[in-house]
Design a protein around this motif. Sequence first.
Motif: not given
Length: 481
Positions: A30, A17, A26, A21-22, A409-411, A394, A34
């Motif tokens: 993307e 990441s 991607r 952000r993974r 969102s992953h957060r 985040d 990042a």
Amino acid sequence: MIPLIGGLYRGHGVVTSIHGRRLINRSAVELLKAHRFARQAGDVELDLADTMRVLEALTEIGPGPASVDVARLVARFHAAGEGTDLVDFLRAELAPVLVDAEGASAASGTDVVLYGFGRIGRLLARILIAHAGGGQGLRLRAIVVRKGAENDLQKRASLLRRDSVHGPFQGTITVDEEANTILANGTLIQVIYSDDPATIDYTAYGISDAIVVDNTGRWRDEAGLSRHLESTGVSRVLLTAPGKGAIKNIVHGINHTDIESGDRVLSAASCTTNAITPVLAAIEEAYGIRRGHVETVHSFTNDQNLIDNFHKGDRRGRSAVLNMVIAETGAAKAVSKALPALEGKLTGSAIRVPTPDVSLAILNLQLERPTDKATLNAYLRKVSLTSPLRQQIDYIESAEVVSTDFVGSHRAGIVDGLATIADGTDVVLYVWYDNEYGYSCQVVRVVEAMAGTHPIVLPEREPVRIEQVAPAAVPEVVEAG
């Protein structure tokens, strides 16, 4: 980069990441975005060539399962000075997962069953399928539902394939009606029809010692949820709603270390509790909180009516798509279950609004120690980048963001820095959260903690001290990646 990122994940269980952000799955564009985010974050000027060198060195080393922040590794490597060998540096940084790499790769994984396949259930399925990797972690084996129609299996698969909010499923889905299975990106999911959680023999499907994630909300106390444990092949249960009574409410990042091997029934709390507790914990640690009020502006949910009709709950019978609806929330009180220091200090209320996803929590706080907007924002930004709460919090500064910008969102929550108000000990914070996807990511983290498969995060994160943060460190504009 893309084949190296994929190879590290599939072959070694390494999740790469950039500031959380993974990079897995991607596109080239993307990946560029990042890297752009890393530059705007101001923490390090991350060059594509630096990332490539780190990925090549990681491939050479072949570490065990871990969550590796490339941006942090690059920053530390540059800080080590010229003459430092990259491979030797990475071996030292990744030492915790080099020793046990062989044993970790041999792990067989943990079976997971989703009891219920609604909004949260389907998102959990998407995340678990995407995280399948080499099978050493969580393995989605089955979903349990009540049969709703003769073509029930096709309809369930279609709902997994298409989502009006989160878009299409990224991959392929095949249905086998004779075997009652769904094959999604190589993950074979058994569909089991039942209305009684205590009567299923999961071992008949090759499932054993499974963690059942109950996302139906039908049972919230230990007595009801323990019915799952009567089924053969189940070892533990996790509820995707606030638990009642003595059930531990777990917010990953805050109190997941309280999970004990003997805990059979746990709760992942609510989406709002997950969104606000990490931010409140960061504020409590740096400034102390005397008291506060939490107002949530929450998207409507399926328990409301599309158009006016009878509902046992107050006001919820009125049309969800036409009205703002004042509702109750237990999130403020639930915070203290995960963060006892705030016991009795918070009140809360909620307004349901006509949007399908993404909510906003407004934290009106009175602090023990004074601050100003620039210092507070600089602190929260640093927390979001390098602290142990990096996976939960985040941070964004943009005059143009609105709720739909945070779908996916992953957060657990995103602090809106431009909206922050700080006047001495009086502070107002605005925290966005995807009450579906962001919460589902938190649920998966709890399941990983229960199974002992949550990847170690490297380089190791350190607590952020307010005295170490300079307001000037915050760039004028920080856009989301």
